[in-house]
Write a protein that holds these residues in place. Sequence first.
Motif, PDB file in Angstrom:
ATOM      1  N   ALA A 210      39.010  28.091  43.273  1.00  0.00           N
ATOM      2  CA  ALA A 210      40.358  28.520  42.872  1.00  0.00           C
ATOM      3  C   ALA A 210      40.283  29.535  41.740  1.00  0.00           C
ATOM      4  O   ALA A 210      41.040  30.516  41.718  1.00  0.00           O
ATOM      5  CB  ALA A 210      41.174  27.306  42.450  1.00  0.00           C
ATOM      6  N   LEU A 211      39.368  29.322  40.799  1.00  0.00           N
ATOM      7  CA  LEU A 211      39.201  30.256  39.678  1.00  0.00           C
ATOM      8  C   LEU A 211      38.734  31.619  40.177  1.00  0.00           C
ATOM      9  O   LEU A 211      39.239  32.671  39.741  1.00  0.00           O
ATOM     10  CB  LEU A 211      38.191  29.673  38.686  1.00  0.00           C
ATOM     11  N   CYS A 212      37.765  31.604  41.100  1.00  0.00           N
ATOM     12  CA  CYS A 212      37.239  32.869  41.607  1.00  0.00           C
ATOM     13  C   CYS A 212      38.268  33.609  42.459  1.00  0.00           C
ATOM     14  O   CYS A 212      38.338  34.851  42.426  1.00  0.00           O
ATOM     15  CB  CYS A 212      35.965  32.613  42.423  1.00  0.00           C
ATOM     16  N   ILE A 213      39.068  32.867  43.216  1.00  0.00           N
ATOM     17  CA  ILE A 213      40.114  33.511  44.019  1.00  0.00           C
ATOM     18  C   ILE A 213      41.088  34.256  43.117  1.00  0.00           C
ATOM     19  O   ILE A 213      41.545  35.362  43.443  1.00  0.00           O
ATOM     20  CB  ILE A 213      40.835  32.456  44.883  1.00  0.00           C
ATOM     21  N   GLN A 214      41.400  33.686  41.967  1.00  0.00           N
ATOM     22  CA  GLN A 214      42.261  34.382  41.009  1.00  0.00           C
ATOM     23  C   GLN A 214      41.630  35.688  40.547  1.00  0.00           C
ATOM     24  O   GLN A 214      42.332  36.641  40.198  1.00  0.00           O
ATOM     25  CB  GLN A 214      42.538  33.484  39.803  1.00  0.00           C
ATOM     26  N   ALA A 215      40.280  35.720  40.534  1.00  0.00           N
ATOM     27  CA  ALA A 215      39.577  36.943  40.129  1.00  0.00           C
ATOM     28  C   ALA A 215      39.313  37.867  41.306  1.00  0.00           C
ATOM     29  O   ALA A 215      38.690  38.921  41.136  1.00  0.00           O
ATOM     30  CB  ALA A 215      38.243  36.575  39.458  1.00  0.00           C
ATOM     31  N   VAL A 264      38.957  33.811  30.526  1.00  0.00           N
ATOM     32  CA  VAL A 264      39.129  32.568  31.287  1.00  0.00           C
ATOM     33  C   VAL A 264      39.428  31.442  30.309  1.00  0.00           C
ATOM     34  O   VAL A 264      38.571  31.070  29.495  1.00  0.00           O
ATOM     35  CB  VAL A 264      37.884  32.247  32.125  1.00  0.00           C
TER      36      VAL A 264
END
Length: 297
Positions: A210-215, A264
């Motif tokens: 989820a964190l990487c998708i935001q990036a 982050v």
Amino acid sequence: MRIDLRHLRAFEAVAEELHFRRAAERLNLAQPALSRTIVQLEDVIGEVLLLRTNRRVELTEAGRVFLAETKAIFVRLDSAVQQARKAAAGHIGQLRIGYTDFAVSGQLPSILDGFHRCYPDISTELIYGSTQQQLDKLKEGAIDFAFVTGPLLEPDLDRTVVQRDRYVAVLPKHHPLAEQPEVELADLAREPFVLGSMSGWSHYRRQLDALCIQAGFLPSVAQEAYNSEGVFGFVAANIGVTVHLQSAGSFNRQGVVLRPLKGVTARVCTEAAWLKAEVAPVQQKFVDFLRAWVPPD
């Protein structure tokens, strides 16, 4: 007839006083009742324990040995009473505690050290497992507490946060980004990733995805490992990079560098969980200790 504490108390009093009247007064008994109790005891044992005359009472050799053993029984009985009281108050017993890589590399050692200092007579059995494995064991009654990756949404569990970790980039020592004081998560988009296996790290990997998708990307997984030590080893071997937790710095693995992720602010929580059902006194002591624990920032 069997020997009971009434016989042992009566014999101890006579053996110490060497006088039936004084022993009877000490026990608040009538002297004839005391004499009958001693006779019953000797009949059961089949040996004379006390030599009686009009002037004196003496212990036989059998009586001296029996007196020593009787005193030992009372010492053990007193100890049993004290241990039972400690157990009822939660000051003695054993706890079965499950933990993850993140917990043992973070606050769990400090928590256990502090708890053992407060309650040295409570032992702990530590059992490694993934978050899901621990939750299953908790519901089965195989462990008392689970230190797992949160957040938990299990309605039958109580929980408290014991650790909040920032994300960090973990890079091979000679990686170009290792020279920077901070790393943009988006800068890792084209890098091969080393991650914990999905079977054991699913709770963490969903949060990382989820964190990487935001990036703007999903991690391209080049290699999986079963634990943090394996993840760090593969990064040191230049197989890929990873995003891990701030507490991972405690591993002190040669050949890798840890860098903060710029911008982050998300945290990963480690939670201690236990069943909402009634807990034993020894478990309640740990619950109270955990609830008083303040996770460091």
